[in-house]
Structures are given as structure tokens and as C-alpha cells.
Write an enzyme that holds these catalytic residues in place. Structure first.
Site, PDB file in Angstrom:
ATOM      1  CG  ASP A 169      44.474  29.250  43.458  1.00  0.00           C
ATOM      2  OD1 ASP A 169      44.003  28.275  44.074  1.00  0.00           O
ATOM      3  OD2 ASP A 169      44.190  30.438  43.738  1.00  0.00           O
ATOM      4  CE  LYS A 218      40.838  31.262  42.472  1.00  0.00           C
ATOM      5  NZ  LYS A 218      40.255  31.762  43.697  1.00  0.00           N
TER       6      LYS A 218
HETATM    7  P1  ATP Z   1      44.816  34.131  44.418  1.00  0.00           P
HETATM    8  O1  ATP Z   1      43.357  34.064  44.102  1.00  0.00           O
HETATM    9  O2  ATP Z   1      45.637  33.047  43.743  1.00  0.00           O
HETATM   10  O3  ATP Z   1      45.153  34.352  45.860  1.00  0.00           O
HETATM   11  P2  ATP Z   1      44.781  36.844  43.674  1.00  0.00           P
HETATM   12  O4  ATP Z   1      43.925  36.972  42.462  1.00  0.00           O
HETATM   13  O5  ATP Z   1      44.165  37.176  44.982  1.00  0.00           O
HETATM   14  O6  ATP Z   1      45.392  35.409  43.689  1.00  0.00           O
HETATM   15  P3  ATP Z   1      47.022  38.032  42.330  1.00  0.00           P
HETATM   16  O7  ATP Z   1      46.318  38.878  41.327  1.00  0.00           O
HETATM   17  O8  ATP Z   1      47.623  36.775  41.856  1.00  0.00           O
HETATM   18  O9  ATP Z   1      46.056  37.734  43.557  1.00  0.00           O
HETATM   19  O10 ATP Z   1      48.129  38.962  43.016  1.00  0.00           O
HETATM   20  C1  ATP Z   1      48.605  38.815  44.313  1.00  0.00           C
HETATM   21  C2  ATP Z   1      49.938  39.566  44.430  1.00  0.00           C
HETATM   22  O11 ATP Z   1      50.921  38.848  43.699  1.00  0.00           O
HETATM   23  C3  ATP Z   1      49.896  40.957  43.813  1.00  0.00           C
HETATM   24  O12 ATP Z   1      49.758  41.917  44.821  1.00  0.00           O
HETATM   25  C4  ATP Z   1      51.215  41.090  43.056  1.00  0.00           C
HETATM   26  O13 ATP Z   1      52.117  41.954  43.742  1.00  0.00           O
HETATM   27  C5  ATP Z   1      51.843  39.717  43.038  1.00  0.00           C
HETATM   28  N1  ATP Z   1      52.077  39.182  41.672  1.00  0.00           N
HETATM   29  C6  ATP Z   1      53.154  38.493  41.271  1.00  0.00           C
HETATM   30  N2  ATP Z   1      53.067  38.115  39.990  1.00  0.00           N
HETATM   31  C7  ATP Z   1      51.879  38.557  39.530  1.00  0.00           C
HETATM   32  C8  ATP Z   1      51.218  38.455  38.273  1.00  0.00           C
HETATM   33  N3  ATP Z   1      51.765  37.839  37.217  1.00  0.00           N
HETATM   34  N4  ATP Z   1      49.985  38.992  38.181  1.00  0.00           N
HETATM   35  C9  ATP Z   1      49.420  39.611  39.240  1.00  0.00           C
HETATM   36  N5  ATP Z   1      50.024  39.743  40.446  1.00  0.00           N
HETATM   37  C10 ATP Z   1      51.234  39.221  40.607  1.00  0.00           C
END
Ligand code: ATP
Length: 317
Positions: A142, A12
Site C-alpha cells: 500500500d 485510505k
Molecule cells: P493495511 O490497510 O495496510 O493492511 P492497516 O491499517 O490494517 O494496514 P496498520 O494500522 O498499518 O494496519 O497496522 C498493522 C500493524 O502494523 C499494527 O498492529 C502495528 O503493530 C504494526 N505497525 C508497524 N508500524 C506501524 C505504524 N507506523 N503505524 C501503525 N501500525 C504499525
């Protein structure tokens, strides 16, 4: 019984993100407009005939232990539906990671959403969207949005979803410096330190702020499918703390904005930045302009589109 299930889990972006107050649980009161994009992870669930879950993912930054959000989603389903779990057993969860990690694109949340939808099918539970969203809210703010996807207003800590009119498959360019990560807790904590004195604290005041967005220009632009207005009304409070601390993000945003297109902004807590385009051709031009303005090989660029789906089942057998 179903042995396996493959799902596409969309990322998203935020078209709008306003922080309006603090919450007793330590989170923030938010008003956001969320938009699913076609950039997606492929999540495969395979029954393994034992009472356990296993996560496989080859991306070096994604944990495969119980801290993976997809694993936590599976564990939650096992806890909530112990009979189905003991009847059908656990699963191996394979994540083909295409969404950049820690990018503000809800990569982990959408993987968790996929596991909820996949196990609901494999275990034949027949859960409704609101039931799945309620489970999702226990895993992360989210996750409820990621299940249904499309275009939606999100309030509370982001878990309360009201669908808006689905946008057409508009094009966008997405950019992220591969080695750059921004911690979401850091971004919110810094925002609180700098702007917490402006927070609204009474229930009526918070509701007034939500209503202001609900009847405001961004939501109106979405209802009218007016891409130009959407581009002009992009807003993200977290840019106020992330852009000064991460000059590369500020530079990429500037390059996107001056390359034409309908508008550009950071998504979520960053560091990914997007630029909306009028056509695929314009998106290509913006991407090429960004590539020549910032020849850094650490910069990844994608062209993608808005999509109306959150979790999409591609096959189940
Ligand atoms: P959001 O926008 O919800 O804050 P994001 O896109 O910034 O998420 P993610 O890619 O979800 O961040 O990753 C954040 C942290 O979560 C990563 O550094 C990772 O260590 C951990 N993590 C746990 N499970 C997952 C997963 N299935 N995919 C990606 N990261 C994950």
C-alpha cells in the site's frame, strides 16, 4: 540544511477490492480502487546529528522499534543513499497517531510513505514520484499509493498505481470498534481456503480481469464523478470472509446502509466500515443513527472527506 520536516499522512479506503489470483511470491493478484481520506497522522522528522533513527509514538498498539514501518522506511533510505545518510545523519520520527491501527486504513503504510517523502526533502535527493513509489513497494503493497494519494487503480499486489480522475471532497462516515482488530494475513489466507479454486492462473486471464474492472462501472462512475453510482458499485471480496467471522462488523455495515446515504462497505481487510454521504449534513445524520442503533462506547465514529493528497508537507525548516 533542513533540520525538520512535518508531514500529513492520509489514510485510505478501498472503494473496490477484487482478488483475482495467487502469486508465486505468496501474495494475491488484486484489482483495487483506492481513495485517500482527510483522516491523517502527523509525522515529524527532526535531524538528531547522529547515525541512527528513533521512532516516538504514544499509541499503545504502535511499536517504536525496528518493526515500525516508518522506521523500516528510514532504514531503507539509509541503505539506498549511504552518502546522504552519512552527510546529513539520522532523524527522530514522531508519529501523532490519529488513524485507527490495524483497521484496513493503511495507517502504517502511510507513515512509511511520509518518511520516504520527508527524508527525500531533508537529504535534498530530488527523487521523482515513480522513484519514491519503487522504494515504497519494497516496504509494503500500500505504500506506493499512499505517497501520491488521491483516487487510483491499484493492481499487482496493490503496488502498481494508475491515477484516476480525482474525486471531489465527498463526505463519509467511518466507524470502527476500538478493541476489534482483523489480521490482514488471516483475511487473505481464509479467502484462499474458501475461494482459491476460483482463482485465475494464466497471464491472459488475469489481464482480462484487470481490463474488466478498468472499463467497468466503478471506474466509469469515478470518471463521471457520479457519487450515487460510486455508492452503488462499492465492492470488497474480503467482506465474504470477514463479515461472517465478525458479526459486529456486519452489524455496523448494515446500520450504515439502512441509515440512508449513498452506500456502505468494509475497507480493506476491515474491521473499519465506511458510509458515503451526499453532504456533511447527511453524514452527521448517518453518524447519529449509528450511534443510537449501536450505543456501545467501544464504537468510534468519524466524519471525514475524500482528499486528493497522499503525503502533504506542512512545514520544513
Ligand atoms: P493495511 O490497510 O495496510 O493492511 P492497516 O491499517 O490494517 O494496514 P496498520 O494500522 O498499518 O494496519 O497496522 C498493522 C500493524 O502494523 C499494527 O498492529 C502495528 O503493530 C504494526 N505497525 C508497524 N508500524 C506501524 C505504524 N507506523 N503505524 C501503525 N501500525 C504499525
Amino acid at each position: 540544511m533542513m533540520d525538520s520536516c512535518s508531514l500529513l499522512a492520509s489514510a485510505k479506503i478501498n472503494l473496490y477490492l477484487e482478488i483475482i489470483g495467487d502469486r508465486p511470491d505468496g501474495y494475491h493478484e488484486l484489482v483495487m480502487v483506492m481513495q485517500s481520506i482527510a483522516l491523517a497522522d502527523l509525522v515529524e522528522l527532526k535531524a538528531i546529528g547522529m547515525d541512527a533513527f528513533r521512532v516516538r509514538c504514544s499509541h499503545p498498539l504502535v511499536p517504536t522499534d525496528s518493526s515500525n514501518l516508518a522506521y523500516r522506511a528510514a532504514q531503507l533510505m539509509a541503505d539506498e543513499f549511504p552518502e546522504a545518510f552519512s552527510r546529513w545523519g539520522g532523524a527522530e520520527i514522531t508519529i501523532d497517531k490519529r488513524i485507527p491501527v490495524a483497521a484496513g486504513l493503511a495507517g502504517g503504510s502511510t507513515n512509511a510513505a511520509a518518511v520516504l517523502v520527508g527524508l527525500d526533502l531533508m537529504w535534498n535527493l530530488g527523487l521523482t514520484l515513480p522513484q519514491l513509489q519503487e522504494l515504497g513497494a519494497k516496504l509494503g503493497s500500500d505504500v506506493p499509493f499512499c505517497i501520491g494519494g488521491g483516487t487510483a487503480l491499484a493492481t499487482g499486489r496493490g503496488e502498481k498505481i494508475s491515477p484516476l480522475s480525482n474525486l471531489d471532497r465527498s463526505y463519509l462516515v467511518l466507524g470502527k470498534f476500538r478493541s476489534l482488530q482483523v489480521s490482514t494475513p488471516w483475511a487473505y489466507k481464509t479467502f484462499r481456503q474458501e475461494f482459491g479454486h476460483q482463482y485465475v492462473s494464466d497471464a491472459a486471464g488475469l489481464e482480462e480481469r484487470r481490463q474488466r474492472v478498468h472499463s467497468g462501472p466503478m471506474v466509469s462512475a469515478i470518471l463521471h464523478h457520479d457519487d450515487r453510482q460510486i455508492g452503488q458499485r462499492l465492492y470488497n471480496d474480503l467482506e465474504r470472509v470477514v463479515l461472517p467471522a465478525y458479526p459486529q462488523v456486519a452489524q455496523l455495515r448494515e446500520v450504515f446502509r439502512s441509515a440512508g446515504g449513498l452506500g456502505g462497505m468494509m475497507s480493506g481487510s476491515g474491521p473499519s466500515v465506511f458510509a458515503l454521504a451526499e453532504s456533511e449534513l447527511e453524514a452527521t445524520k448517518i453518524r447519529d443513527a449509528a450511534r443510537s442503533a449501536i450505543p456501545d462506547p467501544d464504537l468510534d465514529l468519524w466524519i471525514t472527506q475524500f482528499t486528493t493528497t497522499g503525503i502533504q508537507v506542512v512545514s520544513n525548516k
